[in-house]
Design a protein around this motif. Structure first.
Motif, PDB file in Angstrom:
ATOM      1  N   GLU A 267      34.582  30.479  45.392  1.00  0.00           N
ATOM      2  CA  GLU A 267      34.299  31.942  44.713  1.00  0.00           C
ATOM      3  C   GLU A 267      35.969  31.689  44.078  1.00  0.00           C
ATOM      4  OE1 GLU A 267      35.040  36.886  46.144  1.00  0.00           O
ATOM      5  OE2 GLU A 267      34.162  35.073  47.318  1.00  0.00           O
ATOM      6  N   ARG A 271      35.693  31.914  40.358  1.00  0.00           N
ATOM      7  CA  ARG A 271      36.661  33.169  39.477  1.00  0.00           C
ATOM      8  C   ARG A 271      37.536  32.542  38.671  1.00  0.00           C
ATOM      9  NH1 ARG A 271      37.734  35.642  44.325  1.00  0.00           N
ATOM     10  NH2 ARG A 271      40.305  35.397  44.090  1.00  0.00           N
ATOM     11  N   ARG A 274      36.511  31.322  35.796  1.00  0.00           N
ATOM     12  CA  ARG A 274      35.428  31.899  34.318  1.00  0.00           C
ATOM     13  C   ARG A 274      36.845  33.024  33.524  1.00  0.00           C
ATOM     14  NH1 ARG A 274      32.619  33.613  39.237  1.00  0.00           N
ATOM     15  NH2 ARG A 274      34.628  35.948  39.627  1.00  0.00           N
ATOM     16  N   GLU A 306      41.546  39.019  36.826  1.00  0.00           N
ATOM     17  CA  GLU A 306      40.001  38.477  38.115  1.00  0.00           C
ATOM     18  C   GLU A 306      41.525  38.124  39.183  1.00  0.00           C
ATOM     19  OE1 GLU A 306      37.309  36.973  38.312  1.00  0.00           O
ATOM     20  OE2 GLU A 306      36.769  36.411  36.259  1.00  0.00           O
ATOM     21  N   ALA A 310      39.921  40.599  42.549  1.00  0.00           N
ATOM     22  CA  ALA A 310      40.057  40.184  44.186  1.00  0.00           C
ATOM     23  C   ALA A 310      39.708  41.255  45.034  1.00  0.00           C
ATOM     24  CB  ALA A 310      40.749  38.636  43.907  1.00  0.00           C
TER      25      ALA A 310
END
Length: 386
Positions: A267, A271, A274, A306, A310
Motif C-alpha cells: 500500500e 501510494r 501513484r 499522498e 495516509a
C-alpha cells in the motif's frame, strides 16, 4: 541463494572489510579459483525470483550499464567502492521501479582466477574483484530483500541469436536498427534484444529498460511482437524516464533501509508510485521548454498529499510536531529573554532545535510503521524544492 551468499559459502567467511582487504592483497589464489568454479555453477543454475505481473523490474544490462556509466564498477581498477554515484543511480531507479536487475560482471572478474597459475595482471584483477565485492557489500540490504538483483546477459545471448535469426522480434529489431540514430538508441536496441533473450531464460521475470524513452517509438513494432509479460506499459517507462531526468541531489541521503522498508507495505509503495505518476502528468501539462524547472516542487506536493491522505500515522506526527514546536518556542523565548547576556542563536536555542528534531525522529521511529517512516523520508528528498 544470492550473489553474496554464494561468495560467503565458498570462501567460508562473511563478506566484510577484512575479507575484501585480504582479497586485494594476500588471499590465497586457490581459494579464488574455488570461487570461480562455484560461481560458474551458480550462474548456470540461477533463475530470478518471480515477480507479480504489475511489478516493474527493468533489466539494466551490459549495454545500458555503459550508457549509465556503471561499467566502471568492473572495468576500472581505480573505481572507489565508497563512491555514491553507483548507489545513487540505483536508488534513483528505485524511486519508481519495484526492483532493478543489473548485469552481473562477477563471472568476468573471476575469469582471471580460472587456475592457480600466477598471472601478470593479478594486481589489477584482485583490485577490480575487491572493489566489486565492496560494492555488493555496501548494497547488501537491497540484495537480501530482492530489490537489487543480478543476471549475466552474455553466456546465452550470442548463441541464442545465432539459432533464432528468423524469430519475428529479432528480425524486426534488426530491421529497425538504423531508425535510431543516437548512441542511446543503439544501446537500447542491444538492450531490448538482450532482455528478450534473458527473459526467455528467466521465464518472463524481466522488463525492458530503455535509456532513452524515444527508443520506445523507434522500436515500437518490435516490442509489440514480444511476449505479453515483456511489453512495458508505456506510461510506466515514461514515468521512470522522467523521474530519472529529475535532479534529486539529496538522493544519496536516502538510506537503503528506507528503500527496502517502503516496499514491505504494498500500500505504501503503491501510494508513492501513484504520487509520482500524478506529478509527471502535472509537470507535462505545463508545456513549454522549461518542462522540468518545477519538477521537484510538483513531486514534493504530490508525495506530501499522498502522505497526508495516509491517515492516523500522519495525524500522530502532526500532533507531536505541534507539541514540540510549542516546546521549542518556549525555549527560544527564554533564550531571547536573556539575550542581553547571550546571543539568541547560542547553545540555548541550538539545544531547543536539537530537542525538537530528536523528539520528532524518535516519535517517527516508535509511533509509525517502518513503511510510513520510509515514505516520509522519501518525501523529504524533494523538500527543498518547496
Amino acid at each position: 541463494m544470492n550473489q553474496i551468499e554464494i561468495v560467503e559459502k565458498t570462501l567460508g567467511e562473511s563478506l566484510a572489510p577484512d575479507l575484501i582487504y585480504a582479497i586485494e592483497r594476500s588471499f590465497p589464489r586457490r581459494r579464488l579459483v574455488e570461487l570461480h568454479h562455484s560461481y560458474k555453477e551458480f550462474t548456470t543454475a540461477f533463475r530470478l525470483p518471480p515477480k507479480k505481473n504489475a511489478e516493474l523490474r527493468p533489466f539494466i544490462n551490459h549495454a545500458a550499464s555503459e550508457g549509465l556509466g556503471l561499467n566502471a564498477l568492473y572495468l576500472d581498477p581505480r573505481f572507489s567502492p565508497t563512491s555514491t554515484r553507483a548507489d545513487s543511480l540505483i536508488k534513483h531507479h528505485l524511486l519508481y521501479a519495484h526492483s532493478v536487475v543489473l548485469h552481473d560482471p562477477l563471472p568476468y572478474h573471476l575469469d582471471f582466477f580460472e587456475d592457480e597459475g600466477a598471472h601478470h595482471s593479478d594486481v589489477n584483477a584482485r583490485k577490480r574483484l575487491a572493489n566489486y565485492l565492496a560494492f555488493l557489500m555496501n548494497l547488501r540490504p537491497l540484495i537480501e530483500a530482492n530489490v537489487l538483483l543480478f543476471a549475466d546477459d552474455h553466456p546465452y545471448k550470442l548463441p541464442w541469436l545465432e539459432r533464432n535469426r528468423h524469430w519475428p522480434p529479432y528480425k524486426h529489431l534488426v530491421a529497425s536498427k538504423f531508425a535510431g540514430r543516437t548512441a542511446a538508441s543503439l544501446r537500447d536496441l542491444e538492450g531490448m534484444l538482450t532482455t528478450l533473450v534473458a527473459s526467455e531464460l528467466h521465464e518472463g521475470q524481466l522488463d525492458i529498460y530503455v535509456e532513452d524513452v524515444a527508443s520506445l517509438q523507434h522500436f515500437a513494432g518490435a516490442i509489440t511482437l514480444a511476449p505479453d509479460q515483456l511489453r512495458p506499459h508505456p506510461q510506466e517507462i515514461h514515468v521512470l524516464d522522467r523521474l530519472l531526468k529529475t535532479d534529486v541531489p539529496s538522493i544519496s541521503d536516502l538510506s537503503l533501509g528506507d528503500v527496502v522498508s517502503i516496499r514491505k507495505s504494498e500500500e505504501a509503495f503503491d501510494r508513492w508510485r501513484r504520487a509520482m505518476g500524478r506529478a509527471i502528468s502535472r509537470i507535462e501539462s505545463f508545456g513549454g521548454e522549461n518542462l522540468f524547472d518545477d519538477a521537484r516542487r510538483v513531486i514534493h506536493e504530490e508525495a506530501r498529499g499522498e502522505l497526508a491522505a495516509a491517515g492516523a500515522d500522519v495525524r500522530k506526527v502532526a500532533t507531536i510536531a505541534k507539541d514540540q514546536v510549542k516546546a521549542f518556542t518556549i525555549t527560544s523565548l527564554a533564550a531571547l529573554a536573556v539575550s542581553e547576556w547571550h546571543d539568541p542563536t547560542s547553545a540555548i536555542a541550538r539545544a531547543g532545535m536539537a530537542g525538537l528534531l530528536s523528539a520528532f525522529w524518535q516519535f517517527m521511529r516508535r509511533g509509525m510503521s517502518g513503511a510510513a517512516t520510509s515514505y516520509t523520508r522519501h518525501v523529504a528528498l524533494f523538500e527543498d524544492a518547496g
